[in-house]
Scaffold this motif. Structure first.
Motif, PDB file in Angstrom:
ATOM      1  N   ASN A   1       0.797  -1.222   0.000  1.00 27.02           N
ATOM      2  CA  ASN A   1       0.000   0.000   0.000  1.00 27.02           C
ATOM      3  C   ASN A   1       0.829   1.272   0.000  1.00 27.02           C
ATOM      4  OD1 ASN A   1      -2.612  -1.171  -0.103  1.00 27.02           O
ATOM      5  ND2 ASN A   1      -2.419  -1.682   2.074  1.00 27.02           N
ATOM      6  N   GLN A   2       2.159   1.151  -0.039  1.00 29.27           N
ATOM      7  CA  GLN A   2       2.991   2.336  -0.199  1.00 29.27           C
ATOM      8  C   GLN A   2       2.694   2.962  -1.562  1.00 29.27           C
ATOM      9  OE1 GLN A   2       7.169   1.519   0.159  1.00 29.27           O
ATOM     10  NE2 GLN A   2       7.808   3.578  -0.447  1.00 29.27           N
ATOM     11  N   VAL A   3       2.513   4.273  -1.606  1.00 33.06           N
ATOM     12  CA  VAL A   3       2.160   4.953  -2.854  1.00 33.06           C
ATOM     13  C   VAL A   3       3.425   5.287  -3.633  1.00 33.06           C
ATOM     14  CG1 VAL A   3       1.045   6.955  -3.883  1.00 33.06           C
ATOM     15  CG2 VAL A   3       0.054   5.885  -1.854  1.00 33.06           C
ATOM     16  N   LEU A   4       3.464   4.853  -4.892  1.00 33.11           N
ATOM     17  CA  LEU A   4       4.581   5.153  -5.783  1.00 33.11           C
ATOM     18  C   LEU A   4       4.047   5.907  -6.994  1.00 33.11           C
ATOM     19  CD1 LEU A   4       6.509   1.735  -5.767  1.00 33.11           C
ATOM     20  CD2 LEU A   4       6.842   3.713  -4.268  1.00 33.11           C
ATOM     21  N   CYS A   5       4.826   6.882  -7.465  1.00 31.51           N
ATOM     22  CA  CYS A   5       4.398   7.713  -8.594  1.00 31.51           C
ATOM     23  C   CYS A   5       5.434   7.689  -9.707  1.00 31.51           C
ATOM     24  CB  CYS A   5       4.178   9.159  -8.153  1.00 31.51           C
ATOM     25  SG  CYS A   5       2.834   9.382  -6.960  1.00 31.51           S
ATOM     26  N   ALA A   6       4.957   7.672 -10.938  1.00 39.99           N
ATOM     27  CA  ALA A   6       5.816   7.776 -12.121  1.00 39.99           C
ATOM     28  C   ALA A   6       5.361   8.985 -12.926  1.00 39.99           C
ATOM     29  CB  ALA A   6       5.732   6.509 -12.961  1.00 39.99           C
ATOM     30  N   LYS A   7       6.326   9.725 -13.466  1.00 37.31           N
ATOM     31  CA  LYS A   7       6.000  10.939 -14.215  1.00 37.31           C
ATOM     32  C   LYS A   7       6.693  10.907 -15.569  1.00 37.31           C
ATOM     33  CE  LYS A   7       7.931  14.922 -13.158  1.00 37.31           C
ATOM     34  NZ  LYS A   7       8.266  16.188 -12.473  1.00 37.31           N
ATOM     35  N   ALA A   8       5.968  11.330 -16.600  1.00 35.38           N
ATOM     36  CA  ALA A   8       6.526  11.444 -17.941  1.00 35.38           C
ATOM     37  C   ALA A   8       6.343  12.875 -18.428  1.00 35.38           C
ATOM     38  CB  ALA A   8       5.848  10.467 -18.901  1.00 35.38           C
ATOM     39  N   VAL A   9       7.377  13.395 -19.095  1.00 37.15           N
ATOM     40  CA  VAL A   9       7.327  14.744 -19.664  1.00 37.15           C
ATOM     41  C   VAL A   9       7.830  14.668 -21.099  1.00 37.15           C
ATOM     42  CG1 VAL A   9       8.092  17.135 -19.475  1.00 37.15           C
ATOM     43  CG2 VAL A   9       7.758  15.775 -17.407  1.00 37.15           C
ATOM     44  N   GLY A  10       7.091  15.270 -22.019  1.00 40.62           N
ATOM     45  CA  GLY A  10       7.503  15.320 -23.409  1.00 40.62           C
ATOM     46  C   GLY A  10       8.235  16.611 -23.720  1.00 40.62           C
ATOM     47  N   TYR A  11       9.355  16.506 -24.451  1.00 43.78           N
ATOM     48  CA  TYR A  11      10.149  17.685 -24.808  1.00 43.78           C
ATOM     49  C   TYR A  11      10.293  17.763 -26.319  1.00 43.78           C
ATOM     50  CZ  TYR A  11      11.519  18.175 -19.911  1.00 43.78           C
ATOM     51  OH  TYR A  11      11.506  18.354 -18.557  1.00 43.78           O
ATOM     52  N   PRO A  12      10.375  18.990 -26.867  1.00 43.60           N
ATOM     53  CA  PRO A  12      10.428  20.281 -26.175  1.00 43.60           C
ATOM     54  C   PRO A  12       9.102  20.618 -25.499  1.00 43.60           C
ATOM     55  CG  PRO A  12      10.306  20.604 -28.537  1.00 43.60           C
ATOM     56  CD  PRO A  12      10.509  19.149 -28.332  1.00 43.60           C
ATOM     57  N   ASP A  13       9.200  21.102 -24.259  1.00 41.81           N
ATOM     58  CA  ASP A  13       8.019  21.383 -23.439  1.00 41.81           C
ATOM     59  C   ASP A  13       7.651  22.855 -23.595  1.00 41.81           C
ATOM     60  OD1 ASP A  13       6.012  21.388 -21.607  1.00 41.81           O
ATOM     61  OD2 ASP A  13       7.321  21.376 -19.849  1.00 41.81           O
ATOM     62  N   ILE A  14       7.066  23.178 -24.737  1.00 45.22           N
ATOM     63  CA  ILE A  14       6.671  24.554 -25.030  1.00 45.22           C
ATOM     64  C   ILE A  14       5.172  24.570 -25.265  1.00 45.22           C
ATOM     65  CG2 ILE A  14       7.108  26.565 -26.484  1.00 45.22           C
ATOM     66  CD1 ILE A  14       9.615  25.093 -27.490  1.00 45.22           C
ATOM     67  N   PRO A  15       4.403  25.221 -24.422  1.00 42.81           N
ATOM     68  CA  PRO A  15       2.950  25.220 -24.618  1.00 42.81           C
ATOM     69  C   PRO A  15       2.554  25.842 -25.954  1.00 42.81           C
ATOM     70  CG  PRO A  15       3.540  26.041 -22.437  1.00 42.81           C
ATOM     71  CD  PRO A  15       4.807  25.948 -23.215  1.00 42.81           C
ATOM     72  N   CYS A  16       1.616  25.200 -26.644  1.00 38.37           N
ATOM     73  CA  CYS A  16       1.069  25.748 -27.885  1.00 38.37           C
ATOM     74  C   CYS A  16      -0.079  26.684 -27.537  1.00 38.37           C
ATOM     75  CB  CYS A  16       0.558  24.618 -28.785  1.00 38.37           C
ATOM     76  SG  CYS A  16       1.863  23.759 -29.685  1.00 38.37           S
ATOM     77  N   VAL A  17       0.008  27.923 -27.989  1.00 36.57           N
ATOM     78  CA  VAL A  17      -1.053  28.890 -27.715  1.00 36.57           C
ATOM     79  C   VAL A  17      -1.434  29.592 -29.010  1.00 36.57           C
ATOM     80  CG1 VAL A  17      -0.353  29.280 -25.332  1.00 36.57           C
ATOM     81  CG2 VAL A  17       0.630  30.688 -27.139  1.00 36.57           C
ATOM     82  N   LEU A  18      -2.686  30.045 -29.068  1.00 41.24           N
ATOM     83  CA  LEU A  18      -3.155  30.781 -30.234  1.00 41.24           C
ATOM     84  C   LEU A  18      -2.565  32.184 -30.240  1.00 41.24           C
ATOM     85  CD1 LEU A  18      -6.924  29.757 -30.144  1.00 41.24           C
ATOM     86  CD2 LEU A  18      -5.150  28.893 -31.677  1.00 41.24           C
ATOM     87  N   PRO A  19      -2.360  32.754 -31.420  1.00 47.37           N
ATOM     88  CA  PRO A  19      -1.806  34.115 -31.489  1.00 47.37           C
ATOM     89  C   PRO A  19      -2.647  35.136 -30.743  1.00 47.37           C
ATOM     90  CG  PRO A  19      -1.771  33.054 -33.651  1.00 47.37           C
ATOM     91  CD  PRO A  19      -2.550  32.157 -32.745  1.00 47.37           C
ATOM     92  N   THR A  20      -3.940  34.853 -30.590  1.00 45.04           N
ATOM     93  CA  THR A  20      -4.839  35.788 -29.894  1.00 45.04           C
ATOM     94  C   THR A  20      -4.831  35.609 -28.380  1.00 45.04           C
ATOM     95  OG1 THR A  20      -6.656  34.218 -30.217  1.00 45.04           O
ATOM     96  CG2 THR A  20      -6.377  35.942 -31.889  1.00 45.04           C
ATOM     97  N   SER A  21      -4.042  34.685 -27.878  1.00 44.56           N
ATOM     98  CA  SER A  21      -4.055  34.406 -26.442  1.00 44.56           C
ATOM     99  C   SER A  21      -3.528  35.594 -25.645  1.00 44.56           C
ATOM    100  CB  SER A  21      -3.189  33.169 -26.163  1.00 44.56           C
ATOM    101  OG  SER A  21      -3.020  32.981 -24.773  1.00 44.56           O
ATOM    102  N   ASP A  22      -4.135  35.840 -24.449  1.00 41.09           N
ATOM    103  CA  ASP A  22      -3.675  36.907 -23.565  1.00 41.09           C
ATOM    104  C   ASP A  22      -2.813  36.366 -22.430  1.00 41.09           C
ATOM    105  OD1 ASP A  22      -5.579  35.550 -22.141  1.00 41.09           O
ATOM    106  OD2 ASP A  22      -6.758  37.315 -21.574  1.00 41.09           O
ATOM    107  N   TRP A  23      -2.268  35.166 -22.618  1.00 36.63           N
ATOM    108  CA  TRP A  23      -1.446  34.523 -21.596  1.00 36.63           C
ATOM    109  C   TRP A  23      -0.200  35.354 -21.321  1.00 36.63           C
ATOM    110  CZ3 TRP A  23       2.361  30.024 -22.632  1.00 36.63           C
ATOM    111  CH2 TRP A  23       2.849  29.521 -21.417  1.00 36.63           C
TER     112      TRP A  23
END
Length: 741
Positions: free
Chosen positions: A364-386
């Motif tokens: 019952n010990q909790v174990l976590c695995a994480k995956a990250v895809g690179y290049p990690d650059i968020p895709c945003v629309l040109p109109t985004s106000d981020w």
């Protein structure tokens, strides 16, 4: 005496061979219902050679079950019946009387053909003898296996009508096939010389039933269904794509296949390496399978693409389907691009790992695995106000429990956001924060046997869904691990990040359903509008290979079926949404070996996510279970997982103002020069690592250190903004932003 006997044998053998020469070989096609559609070739059937009539054109009709025998309560059809079967095929079980007698009885009721089901499981089929003194018949007959016959009986028992046929040819089918491409010449049409896109969802619906297929690596898809009017369309997989034109509608009055190609148009130029990670369980002392699905969902190739995998310390890789390296942090790096390192638009793949969970793990010990895809650059629309702000949460277990919120984005937060800290599932502290780019806010708590969790609101202008959170549990590990931490939703940092957490198990149910979040307390409370991710696990515990697995999952009326998102899976499948919001997952040609032959390979699993309908009433119970069909056997019904929609269900504990001095990290001079002195205000440095990443998330420099002060060399580093993270003994302790002129 020998000569007359020899003549007699030759005579009989000649007559038998003559009968065998009659061409009795045809297909058995199940045409409806849609979920039972199947083509069974001559090799799958047993024939009555010499006394069944040949099939030169389709003999089609409703398939019905023979009348039940009064003594055996089985459909053996050994006695006469007044029931009319005119124009129908009759399903009969083997046993009690001769095959020919069964066929003759069926013919007397008007049947146009007979399907005889073998009554021995695992025996398959065989050629049927005429039988001494059997009556003549002139309708076609074929034997099917016990497994197929049982499936047909179950369909009839459920009240569904079966249309089937004997035919000299395999049955055609209604459906669509075609390609999905990127619209490069702006004509809104598919062109064969355009980039074909994998991983695209295509749907066909007649208003009551929706079928779903996904394009393969070549951008090709196909789907099969019954007659009727269907509209087929491609679904954009993110806001940066739009479908050209409307869906295509076809009416099928006979079985046929139509070509429906599509083009989708990009709205922004960016790469997006999405990842999804899953495993059926962490079973200690045994091999376990971990699957990572990746795909470039962006509109341009992803240069130098790779997947970064972080596994728990107690889990090691035995084999992997792709080569990998290990970085200084012990993370596994899988290059996923082509020979040039680029992952093309719409290119997808799967990394399959065979891992082993250490016997030192505690149940019952909790174990976590994480995956990250690179290049990690968020895709945003040109109109985004981020603003560029991107908030993440981290933590570790060291001399004390440390939790941190960091803005790893390229811009400042636009407004204050709320955070709360939980201790053993109770609200322990709350507040607000507002971070500039590269800044962090750190919280420290004593190790007191409790688990701690930080949750925060996302930056309001951020275009992708994210809920920063981090839980430090099992600090230290005890014989009573803290699985209650799984009651809460795992962090979601967009398509490029995925996290999977689960408890270490010993004994287990091989066919079950689990959910994230599990929900708080015995009632499994979740808040309104919380998404639920389900994991369905199945295992072939029989004594032979399972060639086809079908899973039916009837959704609660409180789910928005249009929100369905399919995630990681152990094997490829075709998904359909049937009438009544029934999800059907079909694993054709899965060839799932039995657990006695290869235990690790006998498992299958898949994940999917659903959103609740908006503002489901408080107190609503949302239930879900599934039926798993292995080949043509009776279904295995999973456990029912339930959640209760609630509000303010967490108790509050007064915080006793724990003291904590955040880790101070300074660079002098700053901006960076070729040699910059770095100071880390921490005791007992031991083994430290400074990691520098660029604005795209790619690691550009790392440096080990063992002292509080050390010289960091930025020689050769291009001008720009960079982000640093500091780790001590492999544990995260701080982050920030630096500049190089």
């Amino acid at each position: 005496m020998k000569k007359p006997l020899l003549l007699l044998l030759l005579c009989c053998q000649s007559a038998f061979l003559t009968a065998q020469q009659t061409d009795i070989s045809f297909y058995f096609n199940v045409l409806s219902p849609d979920y039972a559609y199947g083509v069974y070739a001559p090799d799958d059937l047993g024939f009555a050679l010499g006394w069944s009539v040949p099939v030169t054109e389709p003999v089609q009709g409703e398939l019905v079950l023979a009348p039940l025998d009064a003594e055996t309560d089985t459909p053996i059809f050994c006695t006469a019946s007044d029931e009319s079967n005119a124009g129908k095929l009759v399903l009969v079980e083997r046993g009690t009387c001769t095959f020919a007698q069964k066929v003759w009885q069926a013919q007397q009721t008007g049947a146009i053909g007979v399907v005889i089901m073998n009554n021995f499981a695992g025996q398959g089929v065989f050629q049927m003898a005429f039988g001494q003194d059997s009556p003549d018949s002139d309708i076609p007959v074929a034997m099917v296996s016990f497994e197929l016959g049982t499936q047909l009986q179950n369909i009839l028992a459920a009240g569904d009508e079966i249309i089937a046929e004997f035919s000299p040819e395999a049955a055609p089918y209604s459906g669509f096939n075609g390609y999905v491409s990127r619209d490069e010449n702006n004509d809104c049409l598919y062109n064969a010389d355009e980039i074909r896109l994998g991983g695209r969802q295509v749907t066909a619906t007649n208003g009551a039933v929706t079928y779903t297929a996904f394009t393969d690596e070549e951008g090709y898809y196909e789907m099969r269904f019954g007659l009727g009017t269907y509209t087929v369309d491609v679904i954009p997989n993110s806001d940066i794509w739009t479908t050209c034109g409307d869906g295509q509608t076809f009416t099928f009055t006979e079985f046929a296949s139509e070509t429906a190609d599509f083009a989708v148009e990009p709205l922004a130029d960016c790469a997006q390496v999405s990842v999804e990670i899953s495993t059926p369980f962490w079973r200690r002392c045994f091999p376990n399978t971990v699957t990572i699905a990746y795909c470039n969902e962006g509109t341009i190739p992803a240069e130098d693409a790779y997947v970064e995998l972080t596994l728990p310390d107690l889990v090691s890789i035995l084999t992997a389907s792709l080569p990998y390296t290990v970085n200084d942090l012990g993370q596994y790096i899988f290059p996923v691009g082509d020979d040039t390192g680029a992952l093309g638009v719409g290119q997808c793949g799967t990394i399959t790992l065979l891992t082993e969970t250490s016997c030192d793990a505690v149940l019952n010990q909790v174990l976590c695995a994480k995956a990250v895809g690179y290049p990690d650059i968020p895709c945003v629309l040109p109109t985004s106000d981020w603003t560029g702000a991107s908030v993440t949460a981290e933590g570790n277990c060291g001399d004390q429990i440390v939790l941190a919120l960091s803005n790893n984005g390229t811009g400042d937060m636009s407004a204050p956001a709320d955070y709360r800290i939980l201790r053993d599932g109770e609200i322990y502290d709350t507040g607000t924060f507002q971070l500039t780019a590269g800044a962090s806010e750190t919280f420290g708590y004593p190790i007191d046997g409790a688990w701690y969790r930080i949750e925060a609101d996302a930056e309001v202008t951020q275009p992708f869904v994210t809920a920063p959170s981090y839980t430090v549990f099992d600090c230290p590990v005890t014989d009573e691990p803290q699985t209650a931490a799984l009651d809460f939703t795992l962090a979601d940092y967009g398509a490029s990040h995925d996290l999977w957490c689960g408890p270490v198990i010993g004994a287990y149910d091989p066919n079950d359903k689990n959910a994230n979040p599990r929900g708080y307390g015995d009632a499994h409370f979740i808040e309104q509008n919380t998404d639920i991710e389900y994991l369905i696990r199945f295992q072939n515990t029989g004594n032979d290979t399972a060639f086809r697995v079908v899973i039916l999952d009837t959704l609660s009326e409180h789910f928005d079926v249009n929100s369905l998102r399919l995630k990681a899976r152990s094997h490829d499948y075709v998904m359909s949404i049937l009438e009544g919001n029934i999800l059907q997952f079909t694993f054709d040609k899965i060839n799932l070996v039995d657990s006695f032959t290869n235990e690790p390979a006998s498992h299958g699993y898949f994940n999917f996510v659903l959103s609740q309908n908006e503002d489901v009433p408080l107190g609503t119970v949302i239930e879900n279970s599934a039926a798993i069909y292995f080949d043509f056997n009776e279904p295995v019904i999973t456990n029912t997982f339930f959640h209760t929609v609630g509000k303010d269900f967490l108790p509050t504990t007064a915080v006793d103002n724990p003291t904590f001095e955040p880790l101070e990290i300074t660079f002098a001079p700053h901006p960076l020069t070729e040699e910059t002195r770095v100071s880390v205000a921490a005791e007992n440095i031991g083994s430290g690592l400074l990691e520098l990443t660029d604005a795209h998330g790619s690691v550009v420099l790392t440096q080990d250190f063992t002292e509080n002060e050390f010289v960091f060399s930025a020689k050769g580093l291009a001008s720009g903004v960079y982000f640093y993270r500091v780790f001590l003994e492999g544990k995260f302790l701080g982050s920030g932003k630096v500049v190089r002129f």
